[in-house]
Design an enzyme around this catalytic site. Sequence first.
Site, PDB file in Angstrom:
ATOM      1  N   ARG A 149       0.829  -1.215   0.000  1.00 17.32           N
ATOM      2  CA  ARG A 149       0.000   0.000   0.000  1.00 17.32           C
ATOM      3  C   ARG A 149       0.858   1.257   0.000  1.00 17.32           C
ATOM      4  NH1 ARG A 149       0.078  -2.303   4.819  1.00 17.32           N
ATOM      5  NH2 ARG A 149       0.323  -1.146   6.772  1.00 17.32           N
ATOM      6  N   GLU A 228      -6.235   0.037   6.823  1.00 18.40           N
ATOM      7  CA  GLU A 228      -4.995  -0.726   7.031  1.00 18.40           C
ATOM      8  C   GLU A 228      -4.026  -0.043   7.991  1.00 18.40           C
ATOM      9  OE1 GLU A 228      -3.278  -3.155   3.767  1.00 18.40           O
ATOM     10  OE2 GLU A 228      -4.715  -2.149   2.489  1.00 18.40           O
ATOM     11  N   HIS A 244     -29.381   9.849  -4.690  1.00 20.24           N
ATOM     12  CA  HIS A 244     -30.499   9.032  -5.155  1.00 20.24           C
ATOM     13  C   HIS A 244     -30.794   7.860  -4.228  1.00 20.24           C
ATOM     14  CE1 HIS A 244     -30.732  11.268  -8.924  1.00 20.24           C
ATOM     15  NE2 HIS A 244     -29.428  11.414  -8.742  1.00 20.24           N
ATOM     16  N   LYS A 335      -4.091 -14.897   4.726  1.00 18.97           N
ATOM     17  CA  LYS A 335      -3.377 -15.468   3.573  1.00 18.97           C
ATOM     18  C   LYS A 335      -2.759 -16.821   3.947  1.00 18.97           C
ATOM     19  CE  LYS A 335      -2.371 -11.210   0.945  1.00 18.97           C
ATOM     20  NZ  LYS A 335      -1.396 -10.229   0.430  1.00 18.97           N
TER      21      LYS A 335
HETATM   22  C1  F6R Z   1      -0.581  -4.439   2.214  1.00 18.77           C
HETATM   23  C2  F6R Z   1      -1.589  -4.078   1.223  1.00 18.77           C
HETATM   24  C3  F6R Z   1      -2.499  -5.133   0.683  1.00 18.77           C
HETATM   25  C4  F6R Z   1      -1.869  -5.827  -0.544  1.00 18.77           C
HETATM   26  C5  F6R Z   1      -2.791  -6.911  -1.095  1.00 18.77           C
HETATM   27  C6  F6R Z   1      -2.271  -7.539  -2.386  1.00 18.77           C
HETATM   28  O1  F6R Z   1       0.269  -3.343   2.423  1.00 18.77           O
HETATM   29  O2  F6R Z   1      -1.680  -2.958   0.862  1.00 18.77           O
HETATM   30  O3  F6R Z   1      -3.704  -4.496   0.338  1.00 18.77           O
HETATM   31  O4  F6R Z   1      -1.590  -4.870  -1.533  1.00 18.77           O
HETATM   32  O5  F6R Z   1      -2.986  -7.908  -0.123  1.00 18.77           O
HETATM   33  O6  F6R Z   1      -0.938  -7.916  -2.289  1.00 18.77           O
HETATM   34  P1  F6R Z   1       0.071  -7.509  -3.463  1.00 18.77           P
HETATM   35  O7  F6R Z   1       0.058  -6.022  -3.517  1.00 18.77           O
HETATM   36  O8  F6R Z   1       1.391  -8.054  -3.080  1.00 18.77           O
HETATM   37  O9  F6R Z   1      -0.463  -8.130  -4.712  1.00 18.77           O
END
Ligand code: F6R
Length: 342
Positions: A149, A228, A244, A335
């Site tokens: 991010r 986040e 609306h 994850k």
């Molecule tokens: C963590 C973040 C998450 C990731 C997302 C996808 O800082 O911002 O929103 O961006 O989980 O991961 P990537 O960017 O590695 O594909």
Amino acid sequence: MGRKFLNIEENYEYMEKLIAEFPDQLQEALDIGRKAHIKSRKYIHEVLICGMGGSGVGAHFVKDFVSETAQVPILINKDYDIPDFADEHTLVLASSYSGNTEETLAAYTAAKKQNCSIIAISSGGELMADAQAAGFDTISLPAGYPAPRACLGFSLVAQLFALHKSGCVPNFFEEQIIDTLERIKLEQEDMRSKAEQIAQLMVDRLPVMYGANRTDATLLRWRQQLNENAKHLAWHQVFPEMNHNEIVGWKGDYSQLLVVALRHRDDPARHQLRMDLTREVFQHWAGGYMEVYSRGGSFLEKSLYLVHLGDWVSYYLAELKGENPDEVKVIDHLKEQLKKYD
Ligand code: F6R
């Protein structure tokens, strides 16, 4: 700076540094984009940008920034699959900072199967390895950043160059990005104190953010950063759509909500009028109401000004709440759990 975070064992922080370095990141992103080898394509009918979270939000800005100049429609895909119509005339940008995000990898695999024209944008991982092995165009982002991010500058600029070099949009953006980074460098201290004041109003309230339709990407970025970095719920909606439906919901005691209107002085006149007229409804029912105006020349510059301000708001809100802006342990945990079901 030795700040104390109440909820973690570690006592280090990198988010402050990463946000502060946003102008440098934009400069580095320009250098990367200029050097990228992307072949020109003459047969593209539409663009599909695939990416999640911090690697996906850039697509919303790209879509808005190129809306007047794009030769083809730009579509955003945030799922495992891609539409059936995607074929060799579809340019797919697969954007994942880590290169290991399962939704983006699955969409990329589908794009390969459907014979799409592919450009991978990543710092490594499975995506980069596979795309390089397959001979697709790639843009390599610098590795080692701990938070995708905080890499919005990299992914956004890479996407703009990918579209430009493949022939889908003119290069309107380089000068605008330079103007943006110069402004942010000059105004950063001021923006930080403004952001701290906004964050103070959010500590005990949930922010509900509004703007004109074209501000949707910026509102989404504010929301995601508040989620986040500050571990804070927030939502957003745009004008005129909110007039609306959502406007009717504004009835009752909503003193726990803070309305934040993100505005550009040159928003379309009818949108401005609607926002001005609706202000009265917010002021009647919400616990607080504030308007934040962008600064800058181009729409890109004004949008990234607000993005940077919002990044600081999320940072200061985390600090005020005693949260660590760096960690997203709950995403990491999810994850890990998902991996068990591969
Ligand atoms: C963590 C973040 C998450 C990731 C997302 C996808 O800082 O911002 O929103 O961006 O989980 O991961 P990537 O960017 O590695 O594909």
